[in-house]
Scaffold this motif. Sequence first.
Motif, short mmCIF file in Angstrom:
data_model
loop_
_atom_site.label_atom_id
_atom_site.label_comp_id
_atom_site.label_asym_id
_atom_site.label_seq_id
_atom_site.Cartn_x
_atom_site.Cartn_y
_atom_site.Cartn_z
N THR A 1 0.86 -1.18 0.00
CA THR A 1 0.00 0.00 0.00
C THR A 1 0.90 1.23 0.00
N GLN A 2 0.31 2.40 -0.24
CA GLN A 2 1.09 3.63 -0.25
C GLN A 2 1.80 3.83 1.09
N SER A 3 1.07 3.67 2.18
CA SER A 3 1.66 3.89 3.50
C SER A 3 2.71 2.84 3.84
N ALA A 4 2.45 1.59 3.41
CA ALA A 4 3.40 0.51 3.71
C ALA A 4 4.74 0.76 3.00
N ILE A 5 4.67 1.17 1.73
CA ILE A 5 5.90 1.41 0.97
C ILE A 5 6.63 2.63 1.50
N LYS A 6 5.88 3.66 1.85
CA LYS A 6 6.49 4.86 2.40
C LYS A 6 7.29 4.55 3.65
N GLY A 7 6.82 3.60 4.45
CA GLY A 7 7.49 3.26 5.70
C GLY A 7 8.64 2.28 5.56
N LEU A 8 8.86 1.72 4.37
CA LEU A 8 9.96 0.77 4.19
C LEU A 8 11.29 1.50 4.27
N PRO A 9 12.22 1.04 5.11
CA PRO A 9 13.50 1.73 5.27
C PRO A 9 14.44 1.47 4.10
N PHE A 10 15.20 2.51 3.74
CA PHE A 10 16.21 2.34 2.69
C PHE A 10 17.35 1.49 3.22
#
Length: 407
Positions: free
Chosen positions: A8-17
């Motif tokens: 989801t948008q929020s899930a991907i946004k929260g994935l750490p680099f």
Amino acid sequence: MTTSIKLTQSAIKGLPFVQPDDKKRQHLYFDTELKGFGVCVGAKAKTFFVQRDLQGKTVRTSIGRYGVYTVDQAREEARELLMKMGKGINPNKEEKPAASVTFGDALDLHLKSNKKRSERTLKDYRYLSDQYLSDWLKKPLTEVTRKDCRERHHKIGEKNGPYVANSVFRVFRAAYNHALKIHDELGVNPTIAVDWFPEERRKAAIPSADLTAWYKEVTAMTNPIRRDYLRFVLFTGLRRESAAVVRWEHIDWEKKALLIPRPKGGETRAFLLPLSDFLIDLLKERQKCEQAKTFFPGSPWVFPAESKSGHIAEPKEKLGVKFTVHGLRNTFITVAESLDISPYAIKMLVNHSLPDKQDVTAGYISPELDRLRAPMQEISDRLRLLCEGEKKTQKGQAVSRNAKPKK
């Protein structure tokens, strides 16, 4: 490393680099709803992809970057690609017609074409494209007109300055030209209509007369890490990022040298930079720094900081004497040239390319550590005189900062 999550948008946004010390250069996250659809997370970007086995081999093809595509847009395209792959078609071997090649496609091809580009260069190209041409990334190149280029270049120049405008359209021009190698039907590069802004080489070196005042302010800084970082850049002549990412493991105390593993500039391979007596003392001070021991225990960085990377970035210090961090490198070069040191030695110390295409002699010169040690020490001694105002020699005699340097 692979993980299954609902994308989801929020899930991907929260994935750490991916962090610099991570052994894995990228992490794959597969969608739990659409099999074969996923997002690849690297050190700087998150990219949607599809993956499926074809004829006994795993095939993965990129869709586009998160931020350019939303999750829903990427999932829709993923379904189409997976249907093709289900019929045995490998998307990686399909050649897009010129009419469908977007600026984003051309940029990806251009950045992947040269494996020697530094991470910093790739980051800069991406930043300029995302920041100033984001609405063109999904636009077919055939729809970008000469008028579009001319007007956008002028608009960026008025708002952000001529250097930024020129840099943005150099990136676009290079990407278009790369696509043109494959699709000659694209026609003439529309940047031909751009009236490039004149550029003068920016000289940001601190004048010798101001170095004492600058150095006095720097040594009075309350943050010892930021203070020593500025002194380190001045006395090594390193680029600001190369200095920021120095790790303790890069220092060879026995050889009195610093390993620069991934330099930017003329030489792409790692090289050893000789360290002057002043720099050795400065680094020993850094090892004893109580602030670093207290707030950054066990940090591998010589200049640690509370940042995502774990090391210092570029300190925005406001001092009485105006300067930039890159200007400290210019100051190093200016002082070196004032000492009549061999131009080849200066170029090797600051990692500038040697003009071997024009100068046959330069092609035979190798940057040997011991050969560069004496020039480095001479530059360091001169900088100390300029910064400290007056220095005692080994014989106890005072040497003025205005003393004529020895040739």
